[in-house]
Motif scaffolding. Sequence first.
Motif, PDB file in Angstrom:
ATOM      1  N   TYR A 103     -12.147  -6.570  86.267  1.00 52.00           N
ATOM      2  CA  TYR A 103     -10.707  -6.812  86.288  1.00 52.00           C
ATOM      3  C   TYR A 103     -10.192  -7.030  84.873  1.00 52.00           C
ATOM      4  O   TYR A 103     -10.790  -7.781  84.097  1.00 52.00           O
ATOM      5  N   TYR A 104      -9.065  -6.394  84.571  1.00 54.86           N
ATOM      6  CA  TYR A 104      -8.364  -6.601  83.307  1.00 54.86           C
ATOM      7  C   TYR A 104      -6.909  -6.900  83.636  1.00 54.86           C
ATOM      8  O   TYR A 104      -6.377  -6.421  84.639  1.00 54.86           O
ATOM      9  N   TYR A 105      -6.281  -7.701  82.787  1.00 56.44           N
ATOM     10  CA  TYR A 105      -4.870  -8.027  82.971  1.00 56.44           C
ATOM     11  C   TYR A 105      -4.082  -7.556  81.766  1.00 56.44           C
ATOM     12  O   TYR A 105      -4.530  -7.688  80.624  1.00 56.44           O
ATOM     13  N   LEU A 106      -2.901  -6.996  82.035  1.00 56.75           N
ATOM     14  CA  LEU A 106      -2.008  -6.524  80.994  1.00 56.75           C
ATOM     15  C   LEU A 106      -1.039  -7.647  80.662  1.00 56.75           C
ATOM     16  O   LEU A 106      -0.395  -8.203  81.555  1.00 56.75           O
ATOM     17  N   TRP A 107      -0.960  -7.958  79.387  1.00 52.15           N
ATOM     18  CA  TRP A 107      -0.093  -9.024  78.893  1.00 52.15           C
ATOM     19  C   TRP A 107       0.925  -8.444  77.928  1.00 52.15           C
ATOM     20  O   TRP A 107       0.613  -7.548  77.151  1.00 52.15           O
ATOM     21  N   ASP A 108       2.117  -8.969  77.963  1.00 52.63           N
ATOM     22  CA  ASP A 108       3.127  -8.695  76.944  1.00 52.63           C
ATOM     23  C   ASP A 108       3.523 -10.058  76.400  1.00 52.63           C
ATOM     24  O   ASP A 108       4.194 -10.837  77.081  1.00 52.63           O
ATOM     25  N   GLY A 109       3.055 -10.361  75.205  1.00 51.24           N
ATOM     26  CA  GLY A 109       3.239 -11.711  74.666  1.00 51.24           C
ATOM     27  C   GLY A 109       2.494 -12.693  75.545  1.00 51.24           C
ATOM     28  O   GLY A 109       1.305 -12.528  75.798  1.00 51.24           O
ATOM     29  N   ASP A 110       3.205 -13.679  76.073  1.00 52.18           N
ATOM     30  CA  ASP A 110       2.593 -14.685  76.939  1.00 52.18           C
ATOM     31  C   ASP A 110       2.786 -14.391  78.419  1.00 52.18           C
ATOM     32  O   ASP A 110       2.475 -15.230  79.260  1.00 52.18           O
ATOM     33  N   SER A 111       3.322 -13.225  78.749  1.00 48.71           N
ATOM     34  CA  SER A 111       3.602 -12.883  80.148  1.00 48.71           C
ATOM     35  C   SER A 111       2.560 -11.921  80.706  1.00 48.71           C
ATOM     36  O   SER A 111       2.309 -10.864  80.122  1.00 48.71           O
ATOM     37  N   LEU A 112       1.986 -12.293  81.835  1.00 54.05           N
ATOM     38  CA  LEU A 112       1.064 -11.404  82.533  1.00 54.05           C
ATOM     39  C   LEU A 112       1.908 -10.384  83.293  1.00 54.05           C
ATOM     40  O   LEU A 112       2.729 -10.756  84.119  1.00 54.05           O
ATOM     41  N   ILE A 113       1.680  -9.111  83.009  1.00 56.91           N
ATOM     42  CA  ILE A 113       2.510  -8.031  83.536  1.00 56.91           C
ATOM     43  C   ILE A 113       1.838  -7.277  84.676  1.00 56.91           C
ATOM     44  O   ILE A 113       2.495  -6.830  85.610  1.00 56.91           O
ATOM     45  N   GLY A 114       0.515  -7.098  84.605  1.00 54.77           N
ATOM     46  CA  GLY A 114      -0.159  -6.294  85.619  1.00 54.77           C
ATOM     47  C   GLY A 114      -1.653  -6.497  85.639  1.00 54.77           C
ATOM     48  O   GLY A 114      -2.219  -7.165  84.768  1.00 54.77           O
TER      49      GLY A 114
END
Length: 168
Positions: A103-114
């Motif tokens: 599992y990997y998580y996509l982050w934009d800054g401090d927000s988990l996006i996907g």
Amino acid sequence: LSVREWTISCGADRGACTRHCKTMCYKTRKEKVNRSSTRSRKINTDDAFAQWEYTAKLPADENGLTNPYHGVSYDDYKERVLPEMISHEHPVHMPDWFVPETYYYLWDGDSLIGEFRIRHYLTEALRHGAGHIGYSIRKDQRGKGYGTAGLKMTIETAKGIVREDEIF
């Protein structure tokens, strides 16, 4: 989409595209993702709270991506689910049909996006169905290019994980 692909998929003039068929046209699809702040991180205990929020809210089945942990409590996530999800990368005592996945998580800054999942190899059923990569993007972040950005990162990561010569 290129202009030609857009014309084939929509047929409306550029300005009318989103009103006409909800397909994002070239004009409205200008880069919305800040690439410098977008990154992928493997599932981990440091990000447990954000990962739990995402996992608990993700529907049990959305567009073929299954989530048996929908609605799980934070305590249960920390104690049972997170260690289980991490163990899927190097499974022990799993059924013969189980395919390891990371599992990997996509982050934009401090927000988990996907969330992006890489299956390490494919069974015949997966080869003709789900493939190596499964992913989801938060509903409020869809249509902004995060899926494309995350998929590019995940494909690069998958090249070092997947056993087969091709990534499906």
